[in-house]
Design an enzyme around this catalytic site. Structure first.
Site, PDB file in Angstrom:
ATOM      1  N   ASN A 389       0.827  -1.200   0.000  1.00 37.46           N
ATOM      2  CA  ASN A 389       0.000   0.000   0.000  1.00 37.46           C
ATOM      3  C   ASN A 389       0.866   1.257   0.000  1.00 37.46           C
ATOM      4  O   ASN A 389       1.040   1.905  -1.030  1.00 37.46           O
ATOM      5  CB  ASN A 389      -0.954   0.009   1.193  1.00 37.46           C
ATOM      6  CG  ASN A 389      -2.033   1.076   1.088  1.00 37.46           C
ATOM      7  OD1 ASN A 389      -1.901   2.040   0.344  1.00 37.46           O
ATOM      8  ND2 ASN A 389      -3.109   0.918   1.834  1.00 37.46           N
ATOM      9  N   ASP A 390       1.433   1.605   1.152  1.00 37.85           N
ATOM     10  CA  ASP A 390       2.179   2.858   1.282  1.00 37.85           C
ATOM     11  C   ASP A 390       3.327   2.961   0.284  1.00 37.85           C
ATOM     12  O   ASP A 390       3.630   4.051  -0.199  1.00 37.85           O
ATOM     13  CB  ASP A 390       2.731   3.002   2.703  1.00 37.85           C
ATOM     14  CG  ASP A 390       1.633   3.134   3.744  1.00 37.85           C
ATOM     15  OD1 ASP A 390       0.589   3.720   3.421  1.00 37.85           O
ATOM     16  OD2 ASP A 390       1.814   2.644   4.877  1.00 37.85           O
ATOM     17  N   ILE A 391       3.962   1.845  -0.038  1.00 32.90           N
ATOM     18  CA  ILE A 391       5.132   1.884  -0.915  1.00 32.90           C
ATOM     19  C   ILE A 391       4.759   2.139  -2.370  1.00 32.90           C
ATOM     20  O   ILE A 391       5.639   2.298  -3.220  1.00 32.90           O
ATOM     21  CB  ILE A 391       5.938   0.569  -0.822  1.00 32.90           C
ATOM     22  CG1 ILE A 391       5.086  -0.621  -1.253  1.00 32.90           C
ATOM     23  CG2 ILE A 391       6.485   0.373   0.577  1.00 32.90           C
ATOM     24  CD1 ILE A 391       5.847  -1.923  -1.338  1.00 32.90           C
ATOM     25  N   THR A 392       3.440   2.211  -2.666  1.00 36.65           N
ATOM     26  CA  THR A 392       2.989   2.529  -4.020  1.00 36.65           C
ATOM     27  C   THR A 392       2.185   3.825  -4.054  1.00 36.65           C
ATOM     28  O   THR A 392       1.667   4.198  -5.101  1.00 36.65           O
ATOM     29  CB  THR A 392       2.096   1.398  -4.567  1.00 36.65           C
ATOM     30  OG1 THR A 392       0.891   1.326  -3.781  1.00 36.65           O
ATOM     31  CG2 THR A 392       2.809   0.057  -4.513  1.00 36.65           C
ATOM     32  N   ALA A 430       0.950   3.709   7.515  1.00 35.49           N
ATOM     33  CA  ALA A 430       1.143   5.140   7.721  1.00 35.49           C
ATOM     34  C   ALA A 430      -0.175   5.867   7.959  1.00 35.49           C
ATOM     35  O   ALA A 430      -0.183   7.052   8.303  1.00 35.49           O
ATOM     36  CB  ALA A 430       1.868   5.759   6.533  1.00 35.49           C
TER      37      ALA A 430
END
Length: 461
Positions: A389-392, A430
């Site tokens: 999720n957050d890394i994209t 996050a």
């Protein structure tokens, strides 16, 4: 003289092990070097020890080795981060125990007599014990967060930072008092205070920062071992501890760079709370997402020329790595070019995704790090994001008010089609909404990562 020479050889093998473990291609060779170095170190220590103590040492090796063998056989790869954190706690505790033994029987270590220990030795054991105690309790807290026994959200309290600073100052004062008085009270006060500091330092840190914390605690355990190595006058323990400490510190730096955060900001905590549960979605307002099924995904994937798979922690939780590899094999059989994109902080520990893909026998030459593959997304037909999720999240590049702004992310949104496998529409660690969910070229595949991938396989066959 011979033992010092053999210790040097063992140290060289440890250095070669670290070099080998820096790449998945040479990881097995690196592991072999590490095993060889540790075996040589243990044998050398045994033959350098008083024969009367041999039975106790062998008993300890048998008990510890037996427990380790059972754990290694039973542990799932998805639980590796928790295991690493738990092992770090034992290294810290070992440093405390060795320091206590040296403090109460200094003559056995040639560092003085009870109540009259050399100043340098007192300082070494105090630092080793303090760092070990911080590592012990800090690692237990990290294990609890990773295992789900403690909330992954940042657990803060009033005056948190001044309180930790005061504890740090008091710890320095206690070390000074120990060095000037040789009093047992100050020795144990150092250990107790350091254990408290380990808890108060780690518990405010959220789930998204766990990769950094795991590598940081690894570094702490190394420095604790090095400090005790000076007390024991053991060159190998000093070298090994320094290697672990330095490599852990470097890895922490790499993780921080991967999130565009400073090491100090990680220690201050407050980022990375699990804002959404696995089965509950966040409020996304009036925006609508395109929801698809496994059959839709299978058709899109089979008709693509280039596919990039982006794994995240959700893949680890669902243990979907084998299903992902099977799906990739089917696509490659259809002539599709398949690659894997790894973000440096994907998962719960450094290299977590690499380990899982290696377990599923994914070829190393198909796995690429962020900086090596980000430019390929714009020429890719389909990106299959599974459990990430957050890394994209493109907000890291477009929204200056976002808490993840500036964090390097995988540019999956530049692909023609993005298939997003996720349990819900909720935010990641996050606690930030991902606008990519609502993009025109995104199709959400809601459900368990393993079941969804298996359904895609059935539809594609």
């Amino acid at each position: 003289m011979l033992s010092s020479f053999l210790y040097l050889i063992a140290a060289i093998l440890f250095i070669l092990a670290l070099r080998g473990l820096s790449s998945p291609v040479t990881a097995r060779q690196g592991l072999a070097f590490g095993i060889g170095g540790m075996t040589l170190a243990i044998v050398t220590t045994l033959f350098s020890t008083d024969a009367s103590m041999m039975i106790w040492i062998l008993a300890g090796i048998a008990i510890g080795g037996g427990i380790g063998a059972v754990i290694a056989k039973k542990i799932e790869m998805t639980s590796l981060p928790q295991l690493v954190a738990a092992f770090h706690s034992l290294v810290g505790l070992a440093a405390v125990c060795v320091a206590a033994a040296a403090f109460y029987n200094p003559s056995a270590y040639n560092i003085g007599t009870l109540g009259d220990i050399k100043l340098a030795s007192l300082l070494e054991m105090a630092l080793g014990a303090a760092i070990g105690a911080i590592t012990f309790t800090g690692s237990i807290i990290a294990w609890g967060k990773l295992q789900g026994k403690i909330s992954g959200k940042p657990i803060t309290f009033p005056m948190q930072h001044p309180f930790n600073a005061a504890l740090g100052g008091l710890l320095i004062f206690l070390i000074f008092m120990l060095c000037t008085t040789n009093a047992a009270f100050f020795f144990w006060a150092i250990i107790v205070l350091a254990m408290v500091l380990g808890v108060t330092m780690i518990i405010p840190i959220g789930g998204a920062d766990m990769p950094v914390i795991v590598s940081m605690l690894n570094s702490y355990s190394g420095w604790a071992a090095a400090g005790i190595g000076f007390t024991l006058h053991n060159p190998l323990l000093i070298i090994t501890g320094a290697l672990v400490g330095a490599s852990g510190a470097i890895l922490s730096y790499i993780m921080c760079k991967g999130m565009n955060r400073s090491f100090i900001s990680v220690l201050l905590g407050g980022f990375g709370g699990e804002a959404a549960s696995a089965d509950g979605g966040a409020d996304m307002g009036d925006r609508t997402a395109k929801i698809g099924a496994a059959e839709d995904a299978a058709y899109i994937l089979k008709n693509a020329s280039k596919v990039i798979i982006v794994p995240g922690y959700g893949m680890a939780v669902a243990q979907a790595q084998h299903a992902v590899r099977e799906m990739a094999d089917i696509l490659k059989h259809e002539g599709v070019d398949v690659k894997y994109a790894i973000h440096p902080v994907a998962g719960r520990m450094p290299g977590h995704m690499n380990v899982l893909l290696a377990e599923a026998n994914v070829p190393y030459d198909e796995v690429f790090e962020l900086e090596d593959i980000n430019r390929d997304f714009s020429q890719t037909d389909v990106v299959y994001v599974i459990g990430a999720n957050d890394i994209t999240n493109p907000a890291a590049k477009t929204d200056a008010s976002s808490p993840i702004y500036g964090m390097p992310v995988l540019d999956v949104g530049k692909a023609k089609t993005v298939l997003f496998v996720k349990r819900s529409m909720g935010s990641g660690y996050a606690g930030v909404d991902n606008p990519l969910f609502f993009a025109e070229n995104t199709m959400m595949l809601l459900g368990d990562a393993k079941k969804m991938t298996e359904n895609i396989i059935k539809a594609a066959e």
